[in-house]
Design a protein around this motif. Sequence first.
Motif, PDB file in Angstrom:
ATOM      1  N   GLU A  81     -15.612   2.419 -33.138  1.00 33.95           N
ATOM      2  CA  GLU A  81     -14.495   2.682 -34.056  1.00 33.95           C
ATOM      3  C   GLU A  81     -14.973   3.152 -35.428  1.00 33.95           C
ATOM      4  O   GLU A  81     -14.218   3.787 -36.167  1.00 33.95           O
ATOM      5  N   TRP A  82     -16.231   2.871 -35.780  1.00 36.31           N
ATOM      6  CA  TRP A  82     -16.747   3.318 -37.079  1.00 36.31           C
ATOM      7  C   TRP A  82     -16.814   4.833 -37.178  1.00 36.31           C
ATOM      8  O   TRP A  82     -16.822   5.396 -38.277  1.00 36.31           O
ATOM      9  N   LYS A  84     -14.650   6.932 -36.683  1.00 31.86           N
ATOM     10  CA  LYS A  84     -13.445   7.529 -37.267  1.00 31.86           C
ATOM     11  C   LYS A  84     -13.586   7.717 -38.777  1.00 31.86           C
ATOM     12  O   LYS A  84     -12.907   8.568 -39.366  1.00 31.86           O
ATOM     13  N   TYR A  85     -14.460   6.955 -39.412  1.00 33.26           N
ATOM     14  CA  TYR A  85     -14.664   7.114 -40.855  1.00 33.26           C
ATOM     15  C   TYR A  85     -15.522   8.345 -41.170  1.00 33.26           C
ATOM     16  O   TYR A  85     -15.622   8.753 -42.326  1.00 33.26           O
ATOM     17  N   ILE A  86     -16.131   8.903 -40.147  1.00 40.44           N
ATOM     18  CA  ILE A  86     -16.970  10.082 -40.321  1.00 40.44           C
ATOM     19  C   ILE A  86     -16.243  11.355 -39.910  1.00 40.44           C
ATOM     20  O   ILE A  86     -16.340  12.377 -40.584  1.00 40.44           O
ATOM     21  N   GLY A  88     -12.785  11.124 -38.492  1.00 35.98           N
ATOM     22  CA  GLY A  88     -11.348  10.894 -38.409  1.00 35.98           C
ATOM     23  C   GLY A  88     -10.960  10.340 -37.048  1.00 35.98           C
ATOM     24  O   GLY A  88     -11.611  10.620 -36.039  1.00 35.98           O
ATOM     25  N   GLU A  89      -9.890   9.554 -37.006  1.00 34.85           N
ATOM     26  CA  GLU A  89      -9.476   8.901 -35.765  1.00 34.85           C
ATOM     27  C   GLU A  89      -9.034   9.907 -34.703  1.00 34.85           C
ATOM     28  O   GLU A  89      -9.353   9.772 -33.526  1.00 34.85           O
TER      29      GLU A  89
END
Length: 386
Positions: A81-82, A84-86, A88-89
Motif C-alpha cells: 500500500e505504500w 500509492k504514495y509514490i 497514486g492509488e
Amino acid sequence: MPPRTTTAASASRSGSPSAIPSRKNKAVRPKRSGSWRFIKGLFLTGFILSALMAGWFFLTPSGNEYRYMLADSLITTQHREWAKYIIGEKALRERVALYVKQFEDMGEERDTHTIPTKQEQGQGEAGAVEPEKLTSIKEVDGEGYHGYLLTVTDPKKIRLVVPNKRGRGEKVSSMVKRTGAIAGVNAGGFSDPNWRGNGFKPIGLVISQGKILYNGLGSKNSVQIVGLDKEGKMLAGKYSINELMDLGISEAVSFSPRIIVNGKGLIPSRSQGWGIAPRTVMGQREDGAILFLMIDGRQPGYSIGATLYDAQEILLEHGAVIGANLDGGSSTVLVTENGEIVNKPSSSSGERYLPSGFLVFEDPDAVEVPNIWAGLKPSEIDAGKW
C-alpha cells in the motif's frame, strides 16, 4: 583607591554596565547573526535541492522510470500500500492489474523445447560421456545484487517436498535434513495474511511424484505452474489439470511469470522487470540440466535485489531455453547438505516456514512425500493460525 577597585571588580562580576561587559556583548552579536545566516542558507539549499529532486522524480522520463521501479519494488513486499504514495492509488491498482495480465499472457505460448534422453547423452564421437557432478553452486553478481546459481545436471533427481506435519509450513533447511537431500530451494507461494502466515496454505496446485497433493484452483480451469514431467523436462506456463496429467507431470507448484520460452526472454527491459527484490527462479538448459537462481535482496551494502529481467538475462547467459519465477522475497533460500543455508534470507526473523521446496536427491525414488492436505478443503485452512 582600594574601594574603587573593589567596586569595579564587583560591577564587572555582577554584570553592571561597565566598559568591559559592554565590549563582550558587542562581540557576541555578530556570531549569533552569522550562525543564523548559515542555518537559513542551509535550509534554503535543502529546499532547492528537494524541489529539484521532486521535479526530476515526477516530471522527467528517467525520474518516472525510477519512480515506477521503486513502486514495483514496494508492491512485492509486505508494504504494497505504500506504493500509492509514490504513484497514486489509482496508478497502483492499474499497475498491479497490468502485470497480472502480462504474466497471464507470458504463460500462453506453448513450449516446444526437448531434452536428450540418457541414451542420447551417452552417445558421441568418443562413446560414453563421463558423468558430471550432480550439483554445483556458482556465485553471481550484478548491479546492486549478489546471488547463487545451483546447477543440477540430472533433472530426474529433483523432487517437490512438502512439510510432514499439518498446520504449519516447514523450513527448507529442515526439509533437507529430514529427508537427507543434497540440496534444496524454496518453491511455491502461499497464503500469507498480514504477512504473518504459517506457510501451510499453498496457492494453486501442489504436485509431487505425479500426485496432486493440494488443489486450490476453485472454479479456475487453468493455472500458471512451474515444474518437471516424469522424464525431467521442465514445464512452465498456463495449463489445466488435464493437460498436466496428459503431459506426464511429476513435480509442480503454481507460480508466475514464465520469463523464458523456446529460448527467448519474455521481459523486454529492466524497467518492466517487476521491481527490485530477492528472487528465486528456475530454468532448464538444452542438455536437461536444471538451473536454480537465488538472488539475495533488501540488504543495503550487501545486495538490494534484482529485477525479473536481471534474472532472465542470467539464465539466458547460462544456456536456459525455458525459465520461470518461483516465490521470492523473504522466502528465497538455498540450502545444501545437513541443512546449511548458503545465501542470506532477507526476513528479519530468518528462514521462513514454507509449503514446498524443490529438493535434490541421489535416490529420489526412496523419498516419501506425505499428503498433509489430504481430506482438507482450502476454505477450511486458517493460513494465519499457528
